[in-house]
Design a protein around this motif. Structure first.
Motif, PDB file in Angstrom:
ATOM      1  N   ALA A   1       1.066  -1.511   0.322  1.00  0.00           N
ATOM      2  CA  ALA A   1       0.108   0.054  -0.024  1.00  0.00           C
ATOM      3  C   ALA A   1       1.204   1.088  -0.181  1.00  0.00           C
ATOM      4  O   ALA A   1       0.279   2.552  -1.016  1.00  0.00           O
TER       5      ALA A   1
ATOM      6  N   PRO B   1      -1.792  -3.235  -7.051  1.00  0.00           N
ATOM      7  CA  PRO B   1      -2.598  -4.549  -5.731  1.00  0.00           C
ATOM      8  C   PRO B   1      -3.015  -5.134  -5.858  1.00  0.00           C
ATOM      9  O   PRO B   1      -2.275  -6.402  -6.298  1.00  0.00           O
TER      10      PRO B   1
ATOM     11  N   ALA C   1      -5.079  -2.995   0.365  1.00  0.00           N
ATOM     12  CA  ALA C   1      -4.316  -2.058   0.048  1.00  0.00           C
ATOM     13  C   ALA C   1      -5.188  -0.644  -1.073  1.00  0.00           C
ATOM     14  O   ALA C   1      -4.936   0.523  -1.171  1.00  0.00           O
TER      15      ALA C   1
ATOM     16  N   ILE D   1      -5.068   2.980  -0.776  1.00  0.00           N
ATOM     17  CA  ILE D   1      -4.402   3.968  -2.138  1.00  0.00           C
ATOM     18  C   ILE D   1      -5.543   4.596  -1.822  1.00  0.00           C
ATOM     19  O   ILE D   1      -5.189   5.745  -2.464  1.00  0.00           O
TER      20      ILE D   1
END
Length: 334
Positions: A115, A271, A288, A292
């Protein structure tokens, strides 16, 4: 009667990515079997993210001109290199603390090296160019043509490998950058191909957002909470400080560096691709993505404020129209 859907979505930072992603997450949370139920083209949205991304990066590559001027190459290279180096350092530290898996509980539950690295590695190009047009030299806008090389999962995979975490087969690394490289080849060999492919880049963003959202659960979004905000603050203030210093050391005034301290909407899809390439990151991919997405919103809101403050301090006056800023700062080039 016309309904201003597009205008409404664009009022939200990163709205063309975030709104469709939220719609997809709602569908996935409330009716997770919709893909199998409808099948055909509708069902393909639930599983078609890799194909859409391949087309997206090919079109994006076509917009990158290898015949950049020395100044643009230098400015873009400094910002790109600084982001990559900083992400590697942070990835190395985070990797030693967390490894590949996300934190399992407590305040940092869901946080992962994936992440953090993905949030740092990709710049919000539209926001950068907008800020540069307002505060910086006109030619600084062109630096993003070099920085666009960070788009996609390639640099994140490389960063994770350099940081000492699970590496990726060379075939996977080549496959991650091949569509971008092919697009660059087509766009630079034939300007007509560049003009043909370039308009598809913004058009595909909402489709990427929807397809990505169809893999997410709103429960994960809720759990991200303040941790996603903290990641965005880290990108803007800590990452921004590094980029500001790099910009100043290379002869700039720091405005371009701060304007590049954001997380791009494209980073939200990284991810899922990384996890598909290496199952070691499978448990980190979902949390993640949500973190984000939060970093995208936070950095999109704060970066203009921070950049504006610094530009006012550097220029010694309030914001000027782009032509006046250019004249003020580049008298020798007039």
């Amino acid at each position: 009667m016309a309904v201003p859907i597009k205008a409404g979505i664009e009022k939200i930072p990163g709205g063309m990515m975030l709104v469709p992603m939220l719609v997809g997450a709602v569908i996935h949370t409330t009716a997770p079997g919709s893909g199998e139920f409808f099948g055909s083209f509708t069902g393909a949205f639930f599983t078609g993210l890799p194909a859409l991304l391949g087309a997206f990066y090919l079109c994006l590559g076509a917009t990158l001109d290898v015949r950049t001027t020395p100044y643009i190459a230098k400015k873009g290279g400094v910002l790109l290199g600084s982001k990559i180096l900083f992400a590697i350092i942070i990835g190395f530290i985070a990797g030693r603390l967390m490894g590949e898996a996300p934190v399992g509980g407590g305040v940092f539950s869901g946080l992962s090296t994936l992440a953090v690295v993905a949030a740092l590695n990709d710049t919000n190009g539209g926001l950068y160019m907008s800020l540069m047009a307002q505060f910086g030299r006109k030619r600084d806008v062109g630096a993003y043509s070099v920085m666009s090389l960070e788009s996609g999962p390639f640099l994140t995979m490389v960063t994770l490998g350099v940081a000492g975490l699970s590496a990726f087969p060379w075939q996977t690394l080549v496959g991650a950058i091949l569509p971008l490289a092919l697009g660059m080849l087509l766009g630079n060999l034939d300007p007509d191909m560049r003009r043909f492919l370039a308009p598809a880049v913004p058009v595909m963003i909402p489709f990427l957002g929807l397809t990505l959202g169809l893999t997410l659960s709103l429960t994960a979004v809720w759990k991200a909470g303040l941790l996603g905000v903290a990641l965005g603050l880290f990108v803007v203030f800590v990452g921004g400080a590094v980029l500001l210093l790099a910009d100043r050391l290379s002869g700039g005034d720091g405005i371009a560096g701060l304007a590049a301290a954001t997380t791009a909407g494209n980073a939200a899809v990284v991810p899922a691709i990384v996890a598909e390439a290496n199952p070691a990151y499978a448990s980190a991919a979902g949390p993640a993505t949500v973190l984000i997405a939060s970093s995208l919103v936070v950095s999109a809101v704060l970066c203009p404020v921070v950049t504006s403050f610094w530009a006012k301090r550097v220029l010694g006056q309030d914001t000027l129209p782009p032509d006046e800023v250019t004249a003020l700062r580049e008298p020798a080039e007039a």
